[in-house]
Design a protein around this motif. Structure first.
Motif, PDB file in Angstrom:
ATOM      1  N   LEU A 103       0.774  -1.175  -0.085  1.00 20.89           N
ATOM      2  CA  LEU A 103      -0.041   0.020   0.029  1.00 20.89           C
ATOM      3  C   LEU A 103       0.739   1.366   0.024  1.00 20.89           C
ATOM      4  O   LEU A 103       0.505   2.331  -0.586  1.00 20.89           O
ATOM      5  CB  LEU A 103      -0.898   0.028   1.238  1.00 20.89           C
ATOM      6  N   GLY A 104       2.094   1.204   0.854  1.00 23.19           N
ATOM      7  CA  GLY A 104       2.996   2.465   0.745  1.00 23.19           C
ATOM      8  C   GLY A 104       3.444   2.638  -0.578  1.00 23.19           C
ATOM      9  O   GLY A 104       3.652   3.782  -0.845  1.00 23.19           O
ATOM     10  N   ILE A 105       3.917   1.573  -1.345  1.00 23.51           N
ATOM     11  CA  ILE A 105       4.678   1.816  -2.516  1.00 23.51           C
ATOM     12  C   ILE A 105       3.205   2.521  -3.732  1.00 23.51           C
ATOM     13  O   ILE A 105       3.558   3.489  -4.343  1.00 23.51           O
ATOM     14  CB  ILE A 105       4.731   0.335  -3.246  1.00 23.51           C
ATOM     15  N   GLY A 106       2.138   1.934  -3.666  1.00 27.35           N
ATOM     16  CA  GLY A 106       0.796   2.647  -4.166  1.00 27.35           C
ATOM     17  C   GLY A 106       0.712   4.219  -3.852  1.00 27.35           C
ATOM     18  O   GLY A 106       0.451   4.979  -4.522  1.00 27.35           O
ATOM     19  N   LEU A 107       1.019   4.377  -2.405  1.00 29.43           N
ATOM     20  CA  LEU A 107       0.796   5.863  -1.915  1.00 29.43           C
ATOM     21  C   LEU A 107       1.853   6.587  -2.551  1.00 29.43           C
ATOM     22  O   LEU A 107       1.748   7.725  -2.991  1.00 29.43           O
ATOM     23  CB  LEU A 107       0.806   5.771  -0.567  1.00 29.43           C
ATOM     24  N   GLN A 108       3.200   6.127  -2.806  1.00 29.88           N
ATOM     25  CA  GLN A 108       4.258   6.826  -3.310  1.00 29.88           C
ATOM     26  C   GLN A 108       3.876   7.347  -4.909  1.00 29.88           C
ATOM     27  O   GLN A 108       4.167   8.451  -5.173  1.00 29.88           O
ATOM     28  CB  GLN A 108       5.554   5.922  -3.489  1.00 29.88           C
ATOM     29  N   GLY A 109       3.199   6.292  -5.567  1.00 30.88           N
ATOM     30  CA  GLY A 109       2.946   6.739  -6.706  1.00 30.88           C
ATOM     31  C   GLY A 109       2.097   8.015  -6.745  1.00 30.88           C
ATOM     32  O   GLY A 109       2.207   8.994  -7.627  1.00 30.88           O
ATOM     33  N   VAL A 110       1.016   8.017  -5.912  1.00 30.21           N
ATOM     34  CA  VAL A 110       0.311   9.211  -5.540  1.00 30.21           C
ATOM     35  C   VAL A 110       0.858  10.347  -5.256  1.00 30.21           C
ATOM     36  O   VAL A 110       0.644  11.470  -5.996  1.00 30.21           O
ATOM     37  CB  VAL A 110      -0.884   8.811  -4.572  1.00 30.21           C
ATOM     38  N   VAL A 111       1.757  10.307  -4.421  1.00 26.97           N
ATOM     39  CA  VAL A 111       2.588  11.489  -4.006  1.00 26.97           C
ATOM     40  C   VAL A 111       3.498  11.921  -5.063  1.00 26.97           C
ATOM     41  O   VAL A 111       3.602  13.035  -5.417  1.00 26.97           O
ATOM     42  CB  VAL A 111       3.457  11.121  -2.750  1.00 26.97           C
ATOM     43  N   GLY A 112       3.905  11.109  -6.001  1.00 25.79           N
ATOM     44  CA  GLY A 112       4.720  11.226  -7.170  1.00 25.79           C
ATOM     45  C   GLY A 112       3.867  12.275  -8.292  1.00 25.79           C
ATOM     46  O   GLY A 112       4.181  13.145  -8.706  1.00 25.79           O
ATOM     47  N   GLY A 113       2.618  11.729  -8.360  1.00 29.72           N
ATOM     48  CA  GLY A 113       1.710  12.510  -9.152  1.00 29.72           C
ATOM     49  C   GLY A 113       1.401  13.977  -8.646  1.00 29.72           C
ATOM     50  O   GLY A 113       1.607  14.893  -9.434  1.00 29.72           O
ATOM     51  N   ILE A 114       1.229  14.036  -7.387  1.00 30.06           N
ATOM     52  CA  ILE A 114       0.865  15.529  -6.817  1.00 30.06           C
ATOM     53  C   ILE A 114       2.272  16.265  -7.052  1.00 30.06           C
ATOM     54  O   ILE A 114       2.087  17.367  -7.126  1.00 30.06           O
ATOM     55  CB  ILE A 114       0.537  15.112  -5.291  1.00 30.06           C
ATOM     56  N   THR A 115       3.506  15.624  -6.914  1.00 31.05           N
ATOM     57  CA  THR A 115       4.639  16.160  -6.663  1.00 31.05           C
ATOM     58  C   THR A 115       4.702  17.082  -8.326  1.00 31.05           C
ATOM     59  O   THR A 115       5.128  18.103  -8.371  1.00 31.05           O
ATOM     60  CB  THR A 115       5.781  15.270  -6.760  1.00 31.05           C
ATOM     61  N   VAL A 116       4.293  16.135  -9.307  1.00 24.31           N
ATOM     62  CA  VAL A 116       4.421  16.793 -10.784  1.00 24.31           C
ATOM     63  C   VAL A 116       3.423  17.940 -10.963  1.00 24.31           C
ATOM     64  O   VAL A 116       3.575  18.797 -11.412  1.00 24.31           O
ATOM     65  CB  VAL A 116       4.261  15.693 -11.714  1.00 24.31           C
ATOM     66  N   LEU A 117       2.390  17.627 -10.321  1.00 21.98           N
ATOM     67  CA  LEU A 117       1.118  18.581 -10.679  1.00 21.98           C
ATOM     68  C   LEU A 117       1.214  19.753  -9.791  1.00 21.98           C
ATOM     69  O   LEU A 117       0.818  20.723 -10.119  1.00 21.98           O
ATOM     70  CB  LEU A 117      -0.278  17.866 -10.077  1.00 21.98           C
ATOM     71  N   THR A 118       2.052  19.725  -8.629  1.00 21.55           N
ATOM     72  CA  THR A 118       2.471  20.826  -7.951  1.00 21.55           C
ATOM     73  C   THR A 118       3.622  21.584  -8.475  1.00 21.55           C
ATOM     74  O   THR A 118       4.283  22.434  -7.846  1.00 21.55           O
ATOM     75  CB  THR A 118       2.347  20.748  -6.412  1.00 21.55           C
ATOM     76  N   GLU A 119       4.192  21.049  -9.570  1.00 25.85           N
ATOM     77  CA  GLU A 119       5.312  21.468 -10.096  1.00 25.85           C
ATOM     78  C   GLU A 119       6.672  21.457  -9.130  1.00 25.85           C
ATOM     79  O   GLU A 119       7.331  22.509  -8.864  1.00 25.85           O
ATOM     80  CB  GLU A 119       5.017  22.832 -10.581  1.00 25.85           C
ATOM     81  N   LEU A 120       6.823  20.201  -8.546  1.00 29.11           N
ATOM     82  CA  LEU A 120       7.959  19.939  -7.405  1.00 29.11           C
ATOM     83  C   LEU A 120       7.929  20.933  -6.375  1.00 29.11           C
ATOM     84  O   LEU A 120       9.089  21.462  -5.845  1.00 29.11           O
ATOM     85  CB  LEU A 120       9.159  20.138  -8.271  1.00 29.11           C
ATOM     86  N   ASN A 121       6.759  21.114  -5.819  1.00 37.65           N
ATOM     87  CA  ASN A 121       6.642  21.668  -4.394  1.00 37.65           C
ATOM     88  C   ASN A 121       7.578  21.065  -3.573  1.00 37.65           C
ATOM     89  O   ASN A 121       7.499  19.851  -3.219  1.00 37.65           O
ATOM     90  CB  ASN A 121       5.355  21.649  -3.967  1.00 37.65           C
ATOM     91  N   PRO A 122       8.641  21.697  -2.879  1.00 38.67           N
ATOM     92  CA  PRO A 122       9.430  21.009  -2.066  1.00 38.67           C
ATOM     93  C   PRO A 122       8.971  20.246  -0.730  1.00 38.67           C
ATOM     94  O   PRO A 122       9.771  19.387  -0.372  1.00 38.67           O
ATOM     95  CB  PRO A 122      10.500  22.430  -1.643  1.00 38.67           C
ATOM     96  N   TRP A 123       7.839  20.859  -0.334  1.00 35.45           N
ATOM     97  CA  TRP A 123       7.355  19.998   0.832  1.00 35.45           C
ATOM     98  C   TRP A 123       6.837  18.725   0.247  1.00 35.45           C
ATOM     99  O   TRP A 123       6.884  17.895   1.031  1.00 35.45           O
ATOM    100  CB  TRP A 123       6.136  21.083   1.585  1.00 35.45           C
TER     101      TRP A 123
END
Length: 306
Positions: A103-123
């Motif tokens: 489940l954590g690996i799946g969550l990493q994918g979601v966080v990765g998507g948010i990272t791209v959509l927020t244009e690499l927000n450092p937080w």
């Protein structure tokens, strides 16, 4: 499946799970250091209308896409590990951990998507690292359970010492993500930074490291005669000193890519070391529970052998 054969298979998959979750940190660092964080401009697609980079895309897109593909490898390894766990052992903790890692690996994918959509927000980028550390800790615990490495009984002060080193280390590594968010390696030339002064947050990160190292040195001395705890403490000291050398080198040389990458590799090794220390000691009551679990496993083996 014979229980002995199953146990050997479980050990191999548990180690593979750990290595894979360390490697995703390394490839993530490569994406950031090569400024490929926005090589794929959207998520879950790489570019609008395509899940893979266009043939004419820049090499940054292929680096980012390769890192995304590695997530599927992690999912496959986590699934194989979970299947082997449920076919081999009945212990609740390792079963729960095998599910949690998937489940954590799946969550990493979601966080990765948010990272791209927020244009690499450092937080958000820092949250990626927090999740990776948590997954490595879980994987190390699974490896210990797969190899039936039980914590040694320890006095309360020794046990509290191992807990202190572990949680201080987690704080230190989180501060490391704050340092990264203030530094120049954003993953893309135009990505925002967190606004902190790099020298100040780096100093705070360093002070936390020295406090942790001092506590670990005391623990290694106090644990004389408790071999597993002392060995684990010495391993933490060794990796901490290596990280200190790399960390100060990267800071004074102006954060060159190769040294920063080495520091990220060192971070995963340090996480393994503190996880081993965390698992090395237990209060007497907890130790008796582990002995019961170990005894039930041994009994199951004897029954199978008959």
């Amino acid at each position: 499946m014979d229980i002995l054969t199953g146990r050997r298979s479980l050990r191999r998959w548990a180690v593979a799970n750990l290595v894979a979750n360390m490697m995703i940190v390394w490839t993530g660092a490569l994406v950031r250091l090569t400024k490929s964080g926005l090589g794929c401009s959207t998520w879950p697609q790489c570019d609008p209308g395509s899940y893979v980079p266009h043939p004419e895309a820049e090499w940054h897109a292929f680096i980012e896409f390769g890192n995304r593909l590695l997530t599927f490898v992690l999912i496959a390894v986590a699934l194989a590990t979970a299947i082997t766990v449920f076919r081999t052992v009945r212990e609740r903790r390792i079963r729960a951990l095998s599910i949690a890692v998937g489940l954590g690996i799946g969550l990493q994918g979601v966080v990765g998507g948010i990272t791209v959509l927020t244009e690499l927000n450092p937080w958000v980028v820092g949250l990626h690292m927090v999740l990776s550390v948590a997954l490595i800790v879980a994987c190390v615990t699974m490896v210990n359970d797969a190899f039936e490495l039980r914590p040694e009984p320890a006095s309360r002060r020794l046990w509290l010492g191992t807990q202190g080193v572990f949680w201080l280390s987690l704080l230190m590594m989180y501060l490391g993500t704050v340092v990264t968010g203030a530094g120049p390696h954003s993953g893309d030339g135009g990505a925002q930074r967190n606004g902190f002064d790099l020298s100040e947050v780096a100093r705070l990160h360093s002070v936390t490291m020295w406090i942790t190292l001092a506590l670990t040195s005391w623990l290694a001395y106090a644990a004389r005669g408790v071999r597993r705890i002392q060995r684990a403490a010495l391993l933490v000291i060794g990796t901490a000193c290596l990280q200190a050398v790399i960390g100060y080198t990267q800071y004074f040389l102006g954060l060159p890519m190769a040294v920063v990458f080495a520091h990220m590799v060192g971070t995963t090794l340090y996480t393994v070391a503190i996880s081993q220390l965390w698992r090395s000691a237990a209060p007497a009551g907890r130790h008796r529970t582990d002995q019961k679990i170990s005894g039930s496993t041994a009994a199951a083996r004897k029954t199978t052998a008959r």
